[in-house]
Scaffold this motif. Sequence first.
Motif, PDB file in Angstrom:
ATOM      1  N   ARG A  69      -4.454   2.046  -2.803  1.00 43.00           N
ATOM      2  CA  ARG A  69      -4.054   3.462  -2.814  1.00 43.00           C
ATOM      3  C   ARG A  69      -3.980   4.173  -0.617  1.00 43.00           C
ATOM      4  N   ASP A  70      -4.385   3.003   0.491  1.00 45.49           N
ATOM      5  CA  ASP A  70      -4.157   3.560   1.534  1.00 45.49           C
ATOM      6  C   ASP A  70      -2.706   4.024   2.559  1.00 45.49           C
ATOM      7  N   SER A 101      -7.032  -1.136  -2.632  1.00 43.91           N
ATOM      8  CA  SER A 101      -6.388  -0.685  -1.204  1.00 43.91           C
ATOM      9  C   SER A 101      -4.871  -0.413  -1.233  1.00 43.91           C
ATOM     10  N   ARG A 127       0.680  -0.939  -0.031  1.00 43.54           N
ATOM     11  CA  ARG A 127      -0.071  -0.151  -0.074  1.00 43.54           C
ATOM     12  C   ARG A 127       1.126   1.892   0.013  1.00 43.54           C
ATOM     13  N   SER A 136       1.140   2.954   1.800  1.00 43.66           N
ATOM     14  CA  SER A 136       1.797   3.867   3.279  1.00 43.66           C
ATOM     15  C   SER A 136       2.066   3.152   3.889  1.00 43.66           C
TER      16      SER A 136
END
Length: 254
Positions: free
Chosen positions: A253-254, A251, A67, A69
């Motif tokens: 993009r999280d 997900s 992801r 993050s």
Amino acid sequence: MNQMAPYAQDVRDEDLCNLRIDLAAAFRICAQMNWHESVGNHFSAAVSADGKSFLMNRKWQHFASIRASDLLLLGATDNSVMQGSDAPDASAWAVHGTIHRLRPDVRVVLHAHTPYATALSTLKDPSLKPLDNNTARFWGDVGIDLGFGGIADAAEEGERLADALGQNSCLMMGNHGVTVTAPTVALAFEKLYFFEKAAQTMVLAYSTGQPLNVLSDDVAQKTAEGWIAYNGMAQEHFSHLKRQLDRVDPSYRD
């Protein structure tokens, strides 16, 4: 979630967020194409003008799960990052950290063991011959390293690879794989995509056992220059692939 390290960045927060998303998307797309290496290999992107601050995946996380993050913000001159629980593996640090430090103009670095590029890298002469549009695309833009000595996990290995890359945007790593660089993630992914297609053409042409009809230097140069007008393809292609990801699993993009 990765806790960002306090390294200087020259990109705006919004641009950094988008860079994280694009780099995470590149991992996911490469996983779909089966270009991952178990939970190995690394992609990175510089966030400072001097290249010494960059994003990279931590060690041993599968490409299909990465992801935005999850990406680590690292300092190329701070060896203490290797002591952290989320440290990248030593080979990634040696290669990506060194290239970003020595080539600040290189913004995105994708290293992979894609099947055909890796097969080509094992030949005595692993160079891409200009045989068609895709192979000629890389004319005069591929460094070759023939100094393979095992897993590149020492500083001198990274320096040798950076030297072999020179001012080219691609590096054929003999007996190893390929590294491509570009100003953006989309351009770097497109380069990796076409490098693998070019390597596939080479391997299939070699497999016939027939003499290769290699283009002249002049035609190869003209073809490579002709590709410049098609640089816009990269963003359109990458955007299309991201839209496909968004439909299946956004997900990243999280």
